[in-house]
Design a protein around this motif. Structure first.
Motif, PDB file in Angstrom:
ATOM      1  N   HIS A 203     -54.983  75.122  54.918  1.00  0.00           N
ATOM      2  CA  HIS A 203     -55.908  74.022  54.653  1.00  0.00           C
ATOM      3  C   HIS A 203     -56.279  73.259  55.936  1.00  0.00           C
TER       4      HIS A 203
ATOM      5  N   THR B 203     -54.448  76.742  43.983  1.00  0.00           N
ATOM      6  CA  THR B 203     -54.535  75.622  44.896  1.00  0.00           C
ATOM      7  C   THR B 203     -55.231  76.023  46.182  1.00  0.00           C
ATOM      8  N   HIS B 204     -55.632  77.297  46.254  1.00  0.00           N
ATOM      9  CA  HIS B 204     -56.287  77.774  47.471  1.00  0.00           C
ATOM     10  C   HIS B 204     -57.753  78.022  47.192  1.00  0.00           C
TER      11      HIS B 204
ATOM     12  N   GLU C  77     -51.033  68.389  51.262  1.00  0.00           N
ATOM     13  CA  GLU C  77     -50.432  69.649  51.718  1.00  0.00           C
ATOM     14  C   GLU C  77     -50.812  69.951  53.165  1.00  0.00           C
TER      15      GLU C  77
ATOM     16  N   HIS D 196     -47.907  77.455  53.512  1.00  0.00           N
ATOM     17  CA  HIS D 196     -48.458  76.632  52.422  1.00  0.00           C
ATOM     18  C   HIS D 196     -47.335  75.986  51.632  1.00  0.00           C
ATOM     19  N   PHE D 197     -47.745  75.009  50.814  1.00  0.00           N
ATOM     20  CA  PHE D 197     -46.863  74.473  49.782  1.00  0.00           C
ATOM     21  C   PHE D 197     -47.592  74.598  48.452  1.00  0.00           C
TER      22      PHE D 197
HETATM   23 ZN   LIG Z   1     -52.000  75.873  50.113  1.00  0.00          ZN
END
Ligand SMILES: [Zn+2]
Length: 379
Positions: A189, A73-74, A205, A258-259
């Motif tokens: 993000h 997700t990164h 997020e 982060h999530f």
């Molecule tokens: Zn993240």
């Protein structure tokens, strides 16, 4: 995964037992040089030189990295691919190492279904299992670089695990935060980089990480920290410039918030904290990126503090919010941990792809608890 859940329960139950029993096993840690060879315990009668260190190219294989990781997700780019050398593995009996450290010998806990040992110092208890990368430090999961081996009825650990994972926790100097007490908080993000999104309603997020950071900032300031955020609005900031930002502000600590997401899987749950992988050790998670074992970055100057910080934060967060422990993990691919000039970690504060956790993450009260837990750990 059933095995992981069951295994973690065993470790944590064992950890609870040993924490309760800790006063009976307390011992200080040696700061003296290593003890001479002749003071090492004799090996078992049938074991040749089992109590001595031994090295063997190709003994065992590179442990398989976990393959059940959520999707990336990164937007971190992979590091440059370097040729992977053949690992030279050196193993030391845990009994010998504890003698050198002047702490109690490892205690056999259980022979089934995994052979499990505990080793304790005045700082706490580490539970280790033969053939498993998962260990537990005071009940919090930590991932080793190499699976412990059973050789002639003794537990052997890789020297890098002893140096980089056991020693900082059992025997290392306590984590200190520098005299400036400058901390950079990195809300993950921002701008066109939205991160993942809530399975419930699509909220992003980047919104939740910024809110977490803004709740954390005044709590840290109350505790005497000078706090800088890598972004204070919904703006795009490259990962590399977040690292530069920390250096430019002479940060004593860097914490990225982060999530997580495992979409479309809605069952993955829990908290995890990442720190940079020590040189020579495989990462816990690679997610398809290169994992050059020989790489040595400035981040590696803080291997011990990175781990201590990660364990402290992971423990504080679990205590505060009681979610599933997904452990402290070593990584190389996360760009904001690469090339840092201070101890640095990245926290994943729950899964936006899990409906129950997304509901929590969307609540201000939960994000306030996350902020309070981080601040409390850094008091
Ligand atoms: Zn993240």
């Amino acid at each position: 995964m059933v095995y992981k859940i069951w295994h973690s329960r065993v470790f944590k139950a064992a950890g609870i037992f040993f924490c309760a029993a800790l006063p009976f096993f307390l011992a200080g840690c040696a700061t003296a040089p290593k003890m001479p060879e002749e003071t090492i315990s004799s090996p078992p009668a049938n074991s040749g030189n089992a109590a001595l260190d031994w090295s063997a190219s190709g003994f065992g294989q590179k442990p398989a990295v976990k393959t059940n990781q959520p999707v990336v997700t990164h937007p971190n780019r992979p590091p440059a691919v370097l040729p992977k050398p053949a690992p030279v593995l050196t193993w030391t009996s845990l009994k010998r190492w504890t003698a050198e450290q002047k702490i109690d010998s490892p205690h056999f806990l259980s022979g089934t279904p995994l052979t499990t040992y505990a080793v304790s110092s005045i700082k706490g208890t580490m539970i280790l299992a033969i053939g498993s990368l998962e260990a537990a430090w005071n009940g919090v999961e930590i991932n080793l670089g190499f699976e412990p081996q059973l050789i002639d009825d003794q537990i052997f650990l890789h020297e890098l695990d002893l140096e980089k994972n056991l020693e900082p926790l059992l025997c290392g100097p306590p984590l200190t935060f520098g005299t400036n007490r400058v901390i950079v908080i990195d809300p993950g993000h921002g701008g066109m980089n939205s991160g993942t999104h809530s399975v419930l309603d699509g909220r992003l997020e980047k919104e939740f990480t910024l809110d977490w950071a803004e709740r954390l900032k005044p709590l840290l300031e109350t505790n005497g920290w000078t706090v800088f955020l890598t972004r204070t609005s919904d703006t795009y900031v490259t990962n590399a410039s977040r690292v530069v930002f920390a250096g430019a502000h002479h940060a004593d600590l860097f914490i990225s918030l982060h999530f997580n997401s495992a979409a479309p899987d809605q069952t993955a749950a829990g908290l995890e904290t990442y720190c940079f992988t020590p040189t020579g050790m495989p990462s816990t998670v690679t997610r398809g990126y290169a994992d050059p074992w020989t790489e040595k970055l400035s981040s590696n100057d803080f291997d011990a503090q990175n781990l201590q910080l990660a364990m402290k934060l992971q423990g504080a967060l679990l205590h505060a919010i009681g979610m599933e422990d997904r452990g402290v993990r070593h990584v190389r691919y996360i760009e904001v941990l690469r090339g840092q000039k201070c101890p640095a970690v990245l926290i994943e504060g729950g899964y936006l792809s899990n409906p129950a956790e997304a509901e929590k993450i969307e609540s201000a009260a939960y994000r306030q608890k996350l902020a309070e837990a981080v601040a409390a750990a850094l008091k």
